[in-house]
Design a protein around this motif. Structure first.
Motif, PDB file in Angstrom:
ATOM      1  N   GLY A  19      74.428  17.701 114.896  1.00  0.00           N
ATOM      2  CA  GLY A  19      73.605  16.628 115.569  1.00  0.00           C
ATOM      3  C   GLY A  19      74.634  15.466 116.334  1.00  0.00           C
ATOM      4  N   HIS A  20      75.834  15.415 116.094  1.00  0.00           N
ATOM      5  CA  HIS A  20      76.613  14.277 116.651  1.00  0.00           C
ATOM      6  C   HIS A  20      77.943  14.936 117.324  1.00  0.00           C
ATOM      7  CE1 HIS A  20      74.202  12.585 113.459  1.00  0.00           C
ATOM      8  NE2 HIS A  20      74.352  11.358 114.035  1.00  0.00           N
ATOM      9  N   SER A  21      77.915  16.137 117.786  1.00  0.00           N
ATOM     10  CA  SER A  21      78.967  16.647 118.507  1.00  0.00           C
ATOM     11  C   SER A  21      80.191  16.519 117.924  1.00  0.00           C
ATOM     12  CB  SER A  21      78.855  16.264 119.868  1.00  0.00           C
ATOM     13  OG  SER A  21      77.882  16.384 120.392  1.00  0.00           O
ATOM     14  N   ASP A  22      80.492  16.487 116.340  1.00  0.00           N
ATOM     15  CA  ASP A  22      81.954  16.053 115.740  1.00  0.00           C
ATOM     16  C   ASP A  22      81.995  17.192 114.881  1.00  0.00           C
ATOM     17  OD1 ASP A  22      80.051  15.305 113.801  1.00  0.00           O
ATOM     18  OD2 ASP A  22      80.324  13.205 114.039  1.00  0.00           O
ATOM     19  N   VAL A  23      81.400  18.016 114.590  1.00  0.00           N
ATOM     20  CA  VAL A  23      81.575  19.146 113.742  1.00  0.00           C
ATOM     21  C   VAL A  23      81.373  20.404 113.992  1.00  0.00           C
ATOM     22  CG1 VAL A  23      79.497  18.873 112.595  1.00  0.00           C
ATOM     23  CG2 VAL A  23      81.423  19.647 111.045  1.00  0.00           C
ATOM     24  N   ILE A  24      81.969  21.776 113.770  1.00  0.00           N
ATOM     25  CA  ILE A  24      81.898  22.855 113.873  1.00  0.00           C
ATOM     26  C   ILE A  24      81.538  23.569 112.635  1.00  0.00           C
ATOM     27  CG2 ILE A  24      82.768  25.211 114.735  1.00  0.00           C
ATOM     28  CD1 ILE A  24      82.939  23.705 117.118  1.00  0.00           C
ATOM     29  N   ALA A  25      80.125  24.226 112.613  1.00  0.00           N
ATOM     30  CA  ALA A  25      79.835  25.077 111.494  1.00  0.00           C
ATOM     31  C   ALA A  25      78.574  26.016 111.912  1.00  0.00           C
ATOM     32  CB  ALA A  25      79.102  23.697 110.476  1.00  0.00           C
ATOM     33  N   GLY A  26      78.355  26.650 110.805  1.00  0.00           N
ATOM     34  CA  GLY A  26      77.163  27.750 111.064  1.00  0.00           C
ATOM     35  C   GLY A  26      76.425  28.207 109.660  1.00  0.00           C
ATOM     36  N   VAL A  27      75.265  28.669 110.177  1.00  0.00           N
ATOM     37  CA  VAL A  27      74.628  28.731 108.713  1.00  0.00           C
ATOM     38  C   VAL A  27      73.777  30.238 108.777  1.00  0.00           C
ATOM     39  CG1 VAL A  27      72.401  27.991 107.695  1.00  0.00           C
ATOM     40  CG2 VAL A  27      73.990  26.268 108.773  1.00  0.00           C
ATOM     41  N   CYS A  28      73.436  30.910 107.546  1.00  0.00           N
ATOM     42  CA  CYS A  28      72.860  32.091 107.453  1.00  0.00           C
ATOM     43  C   CYS A  28      71.684  32.140 106.668  1.00  0.00           C
ATOM     44  CB  CYS A  28      73.846  33.243 107.514  1.00  0.00           C
ATOM     45  SG  CYS A  28      72.719  34.682 107.396  1.00  0.00           S
ATOM     46  N   LEU A  29      70.468  32.098 106.814  1.00  0.00           N
ATOM     47  CA  LEU A  29      69.441  31.896 105.716  1.00  0.00           C
ATOM     48  C   LEU A  29      68.752  33.296 105.542  1.00  0.00           C
ATOM     49  CD1 LEU A  29      67.842  28.785 107.287  1.00  0.00           C
ATOM     50  CD2 LEU A  29      68.899  28.830 104.976  1.00  0.00           C
ATOM     51  N   GLY A  30      68.414  33.494 104.193  1.00  0.00           N
ATOM     52  CA  GLY A  30      67.567  34.866 104.234  1.00  0.00           C
ATOM     53  C   GLY A  30      67.075  35.094 102.674  1.00  0.00           C
ATOM     54  N   SER A  31      66.973  36.146 102.246  1.00  0.00           N
ATOM     55  CA  SER A  31      66.400  36.507 101.056  1.00  0.00           C
ATOM     56  C   SER A  31      67.649  36.193 100.022  1.00  0.00           C
ATOM     57  CB  SER A  31      66.032  37.983 100.716  1.00  0.00           C
ATOM     58  OG  SER A  31      67.213  39.018 100.827  1.00  0.00           O
ATOM     59  N   LYS A  32      67.604  36.343  98.809  1.00  0.00           N
ATOM     60  CA  LYS A  32      68.677  36.026  97.871  1.00  0.00           C
ATOM     61  C   LYS A  32      69.649  37.456  97.788  1.00  0.00           C
ATOM     62  CE  LYS A  32      69.340  34.186  93.424  1.00  0.00           C
ATOM     63  NZ  LYS A  32      69.491  34.238  91.916  1.00  0.00           N
ATOM     64  N   GLU A  33      68.993  38.406  97.877  1.00  0.00           N
ATOM     65  CA  GLU A  33      69.779  39.849  97.919  1.00  0.00           C
ATOM     66  C   GLU A  33      70.405  39.926  99.048  1.00  0.00           C
ATOM     67  OE1 GLU A  33      67.060  42.896  97.681  1.00  0.00           O
ATOM     68  OE2 GLU A  33      68.759  44.559  98.133  1.00  0.00           O
ATOM     69  N   GLY A  34      69.960  39.452 100.299  1.00  0.00           N
ATOM     70  CA  GLY A  34      70.631  39.680 101.479  1.00  0.00           C
ATOM     71  C   GLY A  34      71.711  38.608 101.515  1.00  0.00           C
ATOM     72  N   ILE A  35      71.484  37.489 101.390  1.00  0.00           N
ATOM     73  CA  ILE A  35      72.704  36.380 101.380  1.00  0.00           C
ATOM     74  C   ILE A  35      73.865  36.728 100.396  1.00  0.00           C
ATOM     75  CG2 ILE A  35      72.930  33.842 101.021  1.00  0.00           C
ATOM     76  CD1 ILE A  35      71.663  34.557 103.773  1.00  0.00           C
ATOM     77  N   THR A  36      73.443  37.448  99.181  1.00  0.00           N
ATOM     78  CA  THR A  36      74.480  37.685  98.123  1.00  0.00           C
ATOM     79  C   THR A  36      75.433  38.535  98.926  1.00  0.00           C
ATOM     80  OG1 THR A  36      72.972  37.422  96.412  1.00  0.00           O
ATOM     81  CG2 THR A  36      74.940  38.582  95.991  1.00  0.00           C
ATOM     82  N   ARG A  37      74.710  39.584  99.867  1.00  0.00           N
ATOM     83  CA  ARG A  37      75.874  40.622 100.373  1.00  0.00           C
ATOM     84  C   ARG A  37      76.411  39.909 101.526  1.00  0.00           C
ATOM     85  NH1 ARG A  37      72.989  45.982 102.825  1.00  0.00           N
ATOM     86  NH2 ARG A  37      74.980  45.825 103.737  1.00  0.00           N
ATOM     87  N   VAL A  38      75.891  39.069 102.290  1.00  0.00           N
ATOM     88  CA  VAL A  38      76.764  37.901 103.261  1.00  0.00           C
ATOM     89  C   VAL A  38      77.859  37.163 102.732  1.00  0.00           C
ATOM     90  CG1 VAL A  38      76.376  36.387 105.192  1.00  0.00           C
ATOM     91  CG2 VAL A  38      74.756  38.076 105.008  1.00  0.00           C
ATOM     92  N   LYS A  39      77.467  36.759 101.586  1.00  0.00           N
ATOM     93  CA  LYS A  39      78.518  35.818 100.740  1.00  0.00           C
ATOM     94  C   LYS A  39      79.647  36.444 100.340  1.00  0.00           C
ATOM     95  CE  LYS A  39      75.838  31.816  99.484  1.00  0.00           C
ATOM     96  NZ  LYS A  39      75.073  31.164  98.356  1.00  0.00           N
ATOM     97  N   GLY A  40      79.349  37.703  99.931  1.00  0.00           N
ATOM     98  CA  GLY A  40      80.368  38.772  99.593  1.00  0.00           C
ATOM     99  C   GLY A  40      81.444  38.883 100.778  1.00  0.00           C
ATOM    100  N   LEU A  41      81.164  39.124 101.958  1.00  0.00           N
ATOM    101  CA  LEU A  41      81.901  39.372 102.800  1.00  0.00           C
ATOM    102  C   LEU A  41      82.708  38.240 103.188  1.00  0.00           C
ATOM    103  CD1 LEU A  41      83.242  41.441 104.793  1.00  0.00           C
ATOM    104  CD2 LEU A  41      81.359  41.247 106.341  1.00  0.00           C
ATOM    105  N   ARG A  42      81.661  37.142 103.210  1.00  0.00           N
ATOM    106  CA  ARG A  42      82.360  35.592 103.532  1.00  0.00           C
ATOM    107  C   ARG A  42      83.860  35.453 102.695  1.00  0.00           C
ATOM    108  NH1 ARG A  42      78.855  30.551 102.171  1.00  0.00           N
ATOM    109  NH2 ARG A  42      79.505  30.973 100.287  1.00  0.00           N
ATOM    110  N   THR A  43      83.563  35.849 101.549  1.00  0.00           N
ATOM    111  CA  THR A  43      84.635  35.715 100.673  1.00  0.00           C
ATOM    112  C   THR A  43      86.049  36.089 100.979  1.00  0.00           C
ATOM    113  OG1 THR A  43      83.317  35.088  98.616  1.00  0.00           O
ATOM    114  CG2 THR A  43      85.567  35.948  98.259  1.00  0.00           C
TER     115      THR A  43
END
Ligand SMILES: *Cc1c(COP(=O)(O)O)cnc(C)c1O
Length: 419
Positions: free
Chosen positions: A237-261
Motif C-alpha cells: 500500500g505505500h509503493s515501497d515493498v515487493i511481496a506476494g501472497v498465496c492463501l488456501g487450504s492447509k493441505e494445499g499451502i503445505t504443498r506450496v510451501k514445500g516448493l517455496r523452500t
C-alpha cells in the motif's frame, strides 16, 4: 489481545481490522515489545539436538506432522517469526486455513503453478492477465511442456467449457488460473462458474485477487482453492515493498510451501515487518481509495474528452457483468480505466500534463498513479491480442490513492484540457 490466537471477546468474533495490530504475536516472547521486532537472522538455535531432528523431520516431510505441531524455526528460507505472524494475519481477511508469503507476487504465482503443473499438463486461464503472469504462462511454462488455453474475462460458463474442450486436453487440466477484475479492462471473470469447471476436473482454481482483495472480493468463499495477491499493491500500500501472497487450504499451502523452500522464494524478515505495519491501515486505506475512485469515475464519465469509462461501479444494470458483480464483489474498488477521445498521442499529452498523479505503473498505493497500458504494462501483448482484449491506443489506467478527491479531479481536469 492477551493470548496470541484469541479472536473472541464475550462470544463476539472480532473483525480482521481489529486484529491487525496484535494477532499471532506474543509480546512476552520478545521482551515485552509492543510491536513485533524484526527477526533479522538467517538461522535459529535449537534447544537440543533432538529438537533439531524433530523440526527437520517435519520440514522435509519425513514423518507426518501431528495436528497441534507447528514447524519449528530452522532457517529463514523455510520460516521466520515475522513471516509466520504475517501469514497468520493474512488468513483473517479471506477466512483461509493457511497462507504462504513470497518475495513477490510473481514468486507466488510461479511457485503455485510449478507445484501443480507437470509436463504434458494444461492450464486454463482468463485473459487479459497481468503482464508477468502472461509471460510466465506463454514463454516459460511451454519450456517444461506445459500448455495453456485462454478465454476472455467476460466469457460465459459455456464459452469457457468450449475453449477447454477445443484443446482436446481437458483430461490433462492441472489448474484453472484467473484474474478478476481483468487488468486493465475491468471485466469480471465469473468465479463460481470457474470453480464448477475446476471441480468437475478435480483440479484447483486459483484466483489472482490483487485488484479487489483482500477487502472487496473473497474468492475462497465462492469456491476457489487458492487466492493470490501481489502484496506490492494494496496490502503493502505505500509503493515501497515487493511481496506476494498465496492463501488456501492447509493441505494445499503445505504443498506450496514445500516448493517455496526449494525455489527459495520466501520473503525476508524486513519485508514481513513492513507488511505487518501496512496491514494495520489496510481497511482505512482501501475504503478511502474506493470512495475517492467513485468521485473520480463520476467526473470522467461526464467529461466531453472521455470516450468511455471502465469502472466496476458503472456496469450496465441487467447485464451479465452486473450480475457477476453483484454475486462476487463487495465494492467497485479503486482502479479506473478510460478511453480518451483520439489515440496514443492524446493519451500521452494527458499523461505528460498530470501534476498530482504520478506517471508510473503499479497500483494500490497511497498515491494516485496513471499509465498507458498499450505501451507500458501490456506492451508485451501483441497488437492483435490487445485489440481482441479491448486495450485501445487511447486507453489510460488510473490507480486512485488517498489524496483529497477534489484535488485529484482538479489535476485530471487540467490535464484533459491539454488534450
Ligand atoms: C503486480 C501484479 C502481479 C505481480 O506482482 P509483483 O509483486 O510485481 O511480482 C500479479 N498480478 C497482478 C494482478 C498484479 O497487479
Amino acid at each position: 489481545m492477551k493470548r496470541k490466537e484469541d479472536r473472541n471477546i464475550e462470544g463476539r468474533t472480532l473483525k480482521p481490522e481489529s486484529l491487525m495490530m496484535s494477532y499471532g504475536y506474543e509480546a512476552a516472547r520478545s521482551e515485552g515489545a509492543l510491536k513485533c521486532p524484526i527477526f533479522q537472522t538467517s538461522t535459529f538455535v535449537f534447544q537440543t539436538a533432538e529438537e533439531g531432528k524433530k523440526f527437520f523431520e517435519v520440514a522435509y516431510g519425513l514423518r507426518k506432522q501431528d495436528p497441534s505441531e507447528k514447524l519449528g524455526l530452522i532457517y529463514s528460507r523455510l520460516n521466520n517469526p515475522d513471516l509466520e505472524i504475517l501469514e497468520d494475519r493474512l488468513t483473517l481477511w479471506d477466512n483461509a486455513e493457511a497462507c504462504a508469503v513470497f518475495e513477490s507476487g510473481m514468486a507466488a504465482i510461479s511457485t503455485l503453478l510449478l507445484e501443480y503443473a507437470s509436463p504434458g499438463d494444461l492450464i486454463l486461464h482468463s485473459e487479459p492477465l497481468y503482464g508477468g503472469t502472461d509471460h510466465f504462462l506463454h514463454h516459460i511454462l511451454p519450456r517444461f511442456g506445459i500448455e495453456t488455453a485462454g478465454f476472455p474475462a467476460d466469457a460465459t460458463e459455456k464459452d469457457m467449457r468450449r475453449v477447454l474442450e477445443e484443446t482436446g486436453k481437458a483430461d490433462k487440466l492441472a489448474m484453472v488460473f484467473i484474474e478478476t477484475p481483468s487488468n486493465p479492462t475491468n471485466r469480471l471473470v465469473d468465479i463460481e462458474a470457474c470453480a464448477k469447471i475446476a471441480k468437475e476436473h478435480d483440479t484447483p482454481l486459483a484466483v489472482d485477487n490483487t485488484f479487489l482483495g483482500p477487502l472487496w472480493q473473497h474468492p475462497l468463499a465462492l469456491g476457489a482453492d487458492f487466492v493470490i495477491y501481489s502484496a506490492t499493491k494494496f496490502i503493502g500500500g505505500h509503493s515501497d515493498v515487493i511481496a506476494g501472497v498465496c492463501l488456501g487450504s492447509k493441505e494445499g499451502i503445505t504443498r506450496v510451501k514445500g516448493l517455496r523452500t526449494f525455489l527459495g522464494t520466501l520473503a525476508g524478515p524486513w519485508t514481513g515487518w513492513l507488511l505487518l505495519r501496512s496491514l494495520e491501515t489496510l481497511k482505512l486505506r482501501m475504503t478511502c481509495q474506493m470512495k475517492n475512485a467513485r468521485f473520480v469515475a463520476d467526473f470522467l464519465n461526464d467529461h466531453p474528452k472521455v470516450q468511455k469509462v471502465y469502472y466496476l461501479g458503472m456496469l450496465e444494470e441487467g447485464s451479465h457483468q452486473r450480475s457477476v458483480y453483484k454475486r462476487q464483489c463487495e465494492s467497485p474498488g479503486s482502479m479506473i480505466s478510460f478511453d480518451v477521445k483520439g489515440g496514443e498521442a492524446e493519451a500521452f499529452r494527458f499523461l505528460n500534463a498530470l501534476q498530482l498523479f504520478h506517471l508510473a505503473v503499479s497500483l494500490g498505493g497511497t498515491e494516485s498513479l496513471a499509465e498507458h497500458p498499450g505501451t507500458m504494462t501490456h506492451a508485451d501483448v501483441s497488437p492483435e491480442s490487445q485489440n481482441r482484449m479491448g486495450i485501445g491506443a487511447g486507453m489510460l489506467r488510473l490507480s486512485i490513492g488517498v489524496e483529497n478527491p477534489e484535488d485529484l479531479v482538479t489535476d485530471l481536469k487540467q490535464a484533459l484540457e491539454k488534450v
